[in-house]
Design a protein around this motif. Structure first.
Motif, PDB file in Angstrom:
ATOM      1  N   LYS A 260       0.841  -1.200   0.000  1.00  0.00           N
ATOM      2  CA  LYS A 260       0.000   0.000   0.000  1.00  0.00           C
ATOM      3  C   LYS A 260       0.877   1.252   0.000  1.00  0.00           C
ATOM      4  O   LYS A 260       0.594   2.225  -0.721  1.00  0.00           O
ATOM      5  N   ALA A 261       1.950   1.226   0.799  1.00  0.00           N
ATOM      6  CA  ALA A 261       2.851   2.390   0.849  1.00  0.00           C
ATOM      7  C   ALA A 261       3.439   2.650  -0.532  1.00  0.00           C
ATOM      8  O   ALA A 261       3.483   3.790  -0.992  1.00  0.00           O
ATOM      9  N   ARG A 262       3.873   1.562  -1.205  1.00  0.00           N
ATOM     10  CA  ARG A 262       4.434   1.738  -2.558  1.00  0.00           C
ATOM     11  C   ARG A 262       3.397   2.335  -3.488  1.00  0.00           C
ATOM     12  O   ARG A 262       3.686   3.243  -4.276  1.00  0.00           O
ATOM     13  N   ALA A 263       2.155   1.853  -3.403  1.00  0.00           N
ATOM     14  CA  ALA A 263       1.087   2.357  -4.289  1.00  0.00           C
ATOM     15  C   ALA A 263       0.827   3.844  -4.016  1.00  0.00           C
ATOM     16  O   ALA A 263       0.682   4.633  -4.956  1.00  0.00           O
ATOM     17  N   LEU A 264       0.785   4.219  -2.743  1.00  0.00           N
ATOM     18  CA  LEU A 264       0.549   5.634  -2.397  1.00  0.00           C
ATOM     19  C   LEU A 264       1.696   6.507  -2.901  1.00  0.00           C
ATOM     20  O   LEU A 264       1.484   7.593  -3.439  1.00  0.00           O
ATOM     21  N   LEU A 265       2.926   6.002  -2.728  1.00  0.00           N
ATOM     22  CA  LEU A 265       4.096   6.812  -3.087  1.00  0.00           C
ATOM     23  C   LEU A 265       4.280   6.905  -4.593  1.00  0.00           C
ATOM     24  O   LEU A 265       4.804   7.903  -5.103  1.00  0.00           O
ATOM     25  N   ASP A 276      13.258  -2.681  -5.825  1.00  0.00           N
ATOM     26  CA  ASP A 276      13.319  -4.058  -6.304  1.00  0.00           C
ATOM     27  C   ASP A 276      14.646  -4.652  -5.829  1.00  0.00           C
ATOM     28  O   ASP A 276      15.576  -4.880  -6.605  1.00  0.00           O
ATOM     29  N   PRO A 277      14.735  -4.885  -4.494  1.00  0.00           N
ATOM     30  CA  PRO A 277      16.034  -5.249  -3.915  1.00  0.00           C
ATOM     31  C   PRO A 277      16.648  -6.509  -4.523  1.00  0.00           C
ATOM     32  O   PRO A 277      17.876  -6.598  -4.624  1.00  0.00           O
ATOM     33  N   LEU A 278      15.816  -7.464  -4.965  1.00  0.00           N
ATOM     34  CA  LEU A 278      16.388  -8.696  -5.519  1.00  0.00           C
ATOM     35  C   LEU A 278      17.132  -8.424  -6.825  1.00  0.00           C
ATOM     36  O   LEU A 278      17.977  -9.211  -7.250  1.00  0.00           O
ATOM     37  N   LYS A 279      16.790  -7.300  -7.469  1.00  0.00           N
ATOM     38  CA  LYS A 279      17.552  -6.891  -8.671  1.00  0.00           C
ATOM     39  C   LYS A 279      18.552  -5.772  -8.328  1.00  0.00           C
ATOM     40  O   LYS A 279      18.978  -5.029  -9.205  1.00  0.00           O
ATOM     41  N   ASN A 280      18.864  -5.639  -7.035  1.00  0.00           N
ATOM     42  CA  ASN A 280      19.784  -4.592  -6.551  1.00  0.00           C
ATOM     43  C   ASN A 280      19.284  -3.185  -6.863  1.00  0.00           C
ATOM     44  O   ASN A 280      20.074  -2.270  -7.076  1.00  0.00           O
ATOM     45  N   ALA A 288      20.596   9.819  -7.692  1.00  0.00           N
ATOM     46  CA  ALA A 288      19.691  10.940  -7.401  1.00  0.00           C
ATOM     47  C   ALA A 288      20.337  12.287  -7.751  1.00  0.00           C
ATOM     48  O   ALA A 288      19.632  13.263  -8.036  1.00  0.00           O
ATOM     49  N   ALA A 289      21.672  12.341  -7.760  1.00  0.00           N
ATOM     50  CA  ALA A 289      22.367  13.620  -8.002  1.00  0.00           C
ATOM     51  C   ALA A 289      21.977  14.201  -9.357  1.00  0.00           C
ATOM     52  O   ALA A 289      21.987  13.496 -10.374  1.00  0.00           O
ATOM     53  N   GLY A 290      21.595  15.450  -9.351  1.00  0.00           N
ATOM     54  CA  GLY A 290      21.201  16.130 -10.588  1.00  0.00           C
ATOM     55  C   GLY A 290      19.743  15.918 -10.971  1.00  0.00           C
ATOM     56  O   GLY A 290      19.264  16.481 -11.951  1.00  0.00           O
ATOM     57  N   LYS A 291      19.014  15.092 -10.195  1.00  0.00           N
ATOM     58  CA  LYS A 291      17.604  14.819 -10.511  1.00  0.00           C
ATOM     59  C   LYS A 291      16.687  15.661  -9.619  1.00  0.00           C
ATOM     60  O   LYS A 291      17.082  16.114  -8.556  1.00  0.00           O
ATOM     61  N   ASP A 292      15.444  15.788 -10.071  1.00  0.00           N
ATOM     62  CA  ASP A 292      14.469  16.583  -9.316  1.00  0.00           C
ATOM     63  C   ASP A 292      13.685  15.752  -8.298  1.00  0.00           C
ATOM     64  O   ASP A 292      13.213  16.286  -7.301  1.00  0.00           O
ATOM     65  N   ASP A 293      13.492  14.464  -8.577  1.00  0.00           N
ATOM     66  CA  ASP A 293      12.626  13.658  -7.714  1.00  0.00           C
ATOM     67  C   ASP A 293      13.298  13.271  -6.398  1.00  0.00           C
ATOM     68  O   ASP A 293      14.523  13.261  -6.286  1.00  0.00           O
ATOM     69  N   THR A 294      12.447  12.878  -5.444  1.00  0.00           N
ATOM     70  CA  THR A 294      12.903  12.235  -4.218  1.00  0.00           C
ATOM     71  C   THR A 294      12.661  10.735  -4.403  1.00  0.00           C
ATOM     72  O   THR A 294      11.560  10.328  -4.789  1.00  0.00           O
ATOM     73  N   PHE A 295      13.690   9.944  -4.166  1.00  0.00           N
ATOM     74  CA  PHE A 295      13.616   8.508  -4.447  1.00  0.00           C
ATOM     75  C   PHE A 295      13.425   7.737  -3.142  1.00  0.00           C
ATOM     76  O   PHE A 295      14.063   8.050  -2.132  1.00  0.00           O
ATOM     77  N   VAL A 296      12.542   6.733  -3.181  1.00  0.00           N
ATOM     78  CA  VAL A 296      12.281   5.937  -1.975  1.00  0.00           C
ATOM     79  C   VAL A 296      12.274   4.449  -2.321  1.00  0.00           C
ATOM     80  O   VAL A 296      11.788   4.051  -3.381  1.00  0.00           O
ATOM     81  N   GLY A 297      12.854   3.650  -1.437  1.00  0.00           N
ATOM     82  CA  GLY A 297      12.893   2.200  -1.640  1.00  0.00           C
ATOM     83  C   GLY A 297      13.165   1.490  -0.326  1.00  0.00           C
ATOM     84  O   GLY A 297      13.083   2.102   0.741  1.00  0.00           O
ATOM     85  N   ARG A 298      13.516   0.193  -0.426  1.00  0.00           N
ATOM     86  CA  ARG A 298      13.718  -0.646   0.771  1.00  0.00           C
ATOM     87  C   ARG A 298      12.507  -0.550   1.719  1.00  0.00           C
ATOM     88  O   ARG A 298      12.663  -0.557   2.945  1.00  0.00           O
ATOM     89  N   ILE A 299      11.311  -0.459   1.133  1.00  0.00           N
ATOM     90  CA  ILE A 299      10.121  -0.294   1.979  1.00  0.00           C
ATOM     91  C   ILE A 299       9.754  -1.674   2.541  1.00  0.00           C
ATOM     92  O   ILE A 299       9.521  -2.624   1.798  1.00  0.00           O
ATOM     93  N   ARG A 300       9.737  -1.771   3.854  1.00  0.00           N
ATOM     94  CA  ARG A 300       9.476  -3.058   4.504  1.00  0.00           C
ATOM     95  C   ARG A 300       8.888  -2.818   5.877  1.00  0.00           C
ATOM     96  O   ARG A 300       9.031  -1.729   6.441  1.00  0.00           O
ATOM     97  N   ARG A 301       8.195  -3.857   6.376  1.00  0.00           N
ATOM     98  CA  ARG A 301       7.580  -3.732   7.692  1.00  0.00           C
ATOM     99  C   ARG A 301       8.620  -3.633   8.787  1.00  0.00           C
ATOM    100  O   ARG A 301       9.641  -4.327   8.735  1.00  0.00           O
TER     101      ARG A 301
END
Ligand code: A2P
Length: 338
Positions: A260-265, A276-280, A288-301
Motif C-alpha cells: 500500500k505504501a508503494r502504491a501511495l508513493l 526491487d532489492p532482488l535486482k539490486n 539521485a544527483a542532478g535529478k528533481d525527484d525524491t527517491f524511496v525504496g527498501r520499503i518493509r515492515r
C-alpha cells in the motif's frame, strides 16, 4: 506573459549557482536577473541563458525594483538582508534557517503545504526548509494522510555539498592528498571527512542533539501542520558530494502494508519508488544527483511494532533540498499571488 525581476543572493555559492541553473532549466519568467554575493566576488560573471551576468555586491539598496529574491548567503546575512529586501517590496524565499520557525513566515514544500505560501504577506518572507527535512516530508505526507504517523526515527547520511563550496573542495583535496600519501588539511569540519562519517552537523545544543537534528524535529511538525508527530533524528555527514540518504522508521496509527505504501508513493508528486532489492534496485545518492525527484525504496515492515515501516529516502540536497524547492515556491507564488 508577465515577467519578474529576480535577485539571487549568495549567487556564487553551491545553492545559489544551482538556483540560477534551475531558473534557466524551468524557464522561469525572468525579466532581469541580478546576482548578488560578497565584495569578494565583484568582477566575477556567471552564465544565464547564454549571457554572462556580472556579480554585484549585496548591499542595502540591492533590492530596488526586485520582485523576488532567492536567498542562500548564510544565516547571518539573510537575517540582516531579507527584511531589508522585503521592506522594499521584494518577496524573499530564504534557504537559510534564519526565519524557518518564525510563526509569521511560511515554511513550504509545495508538494506538502503549498497553500501556506499565502502567509508570505505578513513579512514578505517565505522560508525554504532544511534539505534533509524536505526529502523526508514529501514521502511522509501521502503516508500520513492515509494512516496518520505517530512517530518517526530518522538517521541521515548527508553529502558535503550541504555545507557549501568550501566543503566540496575540502573533500576533494583530502581524497586526492590521502591517495597520494600527502598530509591533509582539516578546515571546514572538526575531523577528516574523507573515508569517514561524522555524527555532527551544525552545532550541539544543551539537550545533546545538534541543531540539524532539531531542525528535522521542528520543521517536520510545521510543514506537516501536525505538532503531534514525534520525530527523533541522528544526522551524519558522510563523504558523498551530492545527495542526502536517510534511513527512516515510521510508526503509524493504523496499518499500512509495504504494498500500500508503494502504491501511495507511486502516485505522490515529486516521488519516485525504486524498490526491487532482488535486482539490486534501491535509491542511491549517485543516481539521485542532478535529478528533481525524491527517491524511496527498501520499503518493509518494522516487525517489532504493530504498524510500522522502514524505508530509505534519497534526494539531491542542492536541488530538491534547496534550489529546486525554492524555485517551485517562486512558481506557485507568481501563479497564485503576483
Ligand atoms: P562569496 O562567494 O562572495 O563569498 P556557500 O554556501 O557555497 O559557501 O556560498 C555562500 C554564498 O553566500 C556565496 O555566494 C557567498 O559569496 C555569499 N556570501 C557569504 N557572505 C556574504 C556576505 N557577507 N554578503 C553577501 N554574500 C555573502
Amino acid at each position: 506573459m508577465k515577467t519578474y525581476n529576480v535577485a539571487v543572493a549568495g549567487a556564487t555559492g553551491a545553492v545559489g549557482n544551482e538556483m540560477i541553473s534551475v531558473l534557466e532549466e524551468r524557464d522561469f519568467p525572468v525579466k532581469n536577473l541580478v546576482l548578488l554575493a560578497s565584495s569578494r566576488s565583484v568582477g566575477k560573471t556567471l552564465p544565464f541563458k547564454g549571457k554572462s551576468v556580472k556579480v554585484q555586491e549585496l548591499k542595502e539598496d540591492s533590492f530596488k525594483g526586485i520582485d523576488i529574491g532567492l536567498f542562500s548567503p548564510g544565516g547571518a546575512v539573510s537575517t540582516k538582508f531579507a527584511p531589508i529586501a522585503a521592506a522594499s517590496g521584494c518577496v524573499v524565499i530564504d534557504n537559510t534557517s534564519a526565519f524557518r520557525m518564525d510563526p509569521d513566515v511560511p515554511l513550504v514544500v509545495p508538494e506538502v503545504n503549498e497553500h501556506a505560501i499565502a502567509g508570505y504577506k505578513k513579512k514578505g518572507i517565505i522560508a525554504n526548509p532544511n534539505c534533509s527535512t524536505i526529502q523526508m516530508v514529501v514521502v511522509l505526507k501521502p503516508l500520513h494522510d492515509f494512516a496518520k504517523i505517530k512517530r518517526v526515527v530518522v538517521s541521515t547520511y548527508q553529502a558535503v555539498s550541504g555545507t557549501g563550496m568550501k566543503a566540496i573542495k575540502e573533500l576533494e583535496q583530502q581524497v586526492l592528498n590521502l591517495y597520494n600519501s600527502r598530509k591533509i588539511e582539516i578546515k571546514v569540519y572538526p575531523h577528516q571527512i574523507a573515508f569517514n562519517c561524522l555524527p555532527h552537523i551544525d552545532s550541539f545544543l544543551d539537550n545533546g542533539y545538534t541543531k540539524e537534528e532539531m531542525k528535522m524535529v521542528n520543521e517536520t511538525k510545521k510543514i506537516m501542520e501536525d505538532p503531534s508527530i514525534a520525530v527523533t533524528a541522528t544526522t551524519v555527514r558522510v563523504p558523498v558530494f551530492y545527495s542526502h540518504s536517510e534511513s527512516v522508521n515510521i510508526e503509524f496509527e493504523k496499518d499500512v502494508t509495504p504494498q500500500k505504501a508503494r502504491a501511495l508513493l507511486k502516485k505522490a508528486p515529486g516521488v519516485k519508488v525504486v524498490d526491487d532489492p532482488l535486482k539490486n534496485k534501491y535509491p542511491l545518492a549517485i543516481n539521485a544527483a542532478g535529478k528533481d525527484d525524491t527517491f524511496v525504496g527498501r520499503i518493509r515492515r518494522d516487525e517489532t511494532i504493530a504498524h510500522g515501516l522502514n524505508m530509505w529516502i534519497v534526494a539531491d540536497n542542492i536541488r530538491k533540498g534547496a534550489a529546486l524547492n525554492a524555485v517551485q515556491i517562486a512558481e506557485s507564488l507568481i501563479e497564485k499571488y503576483m
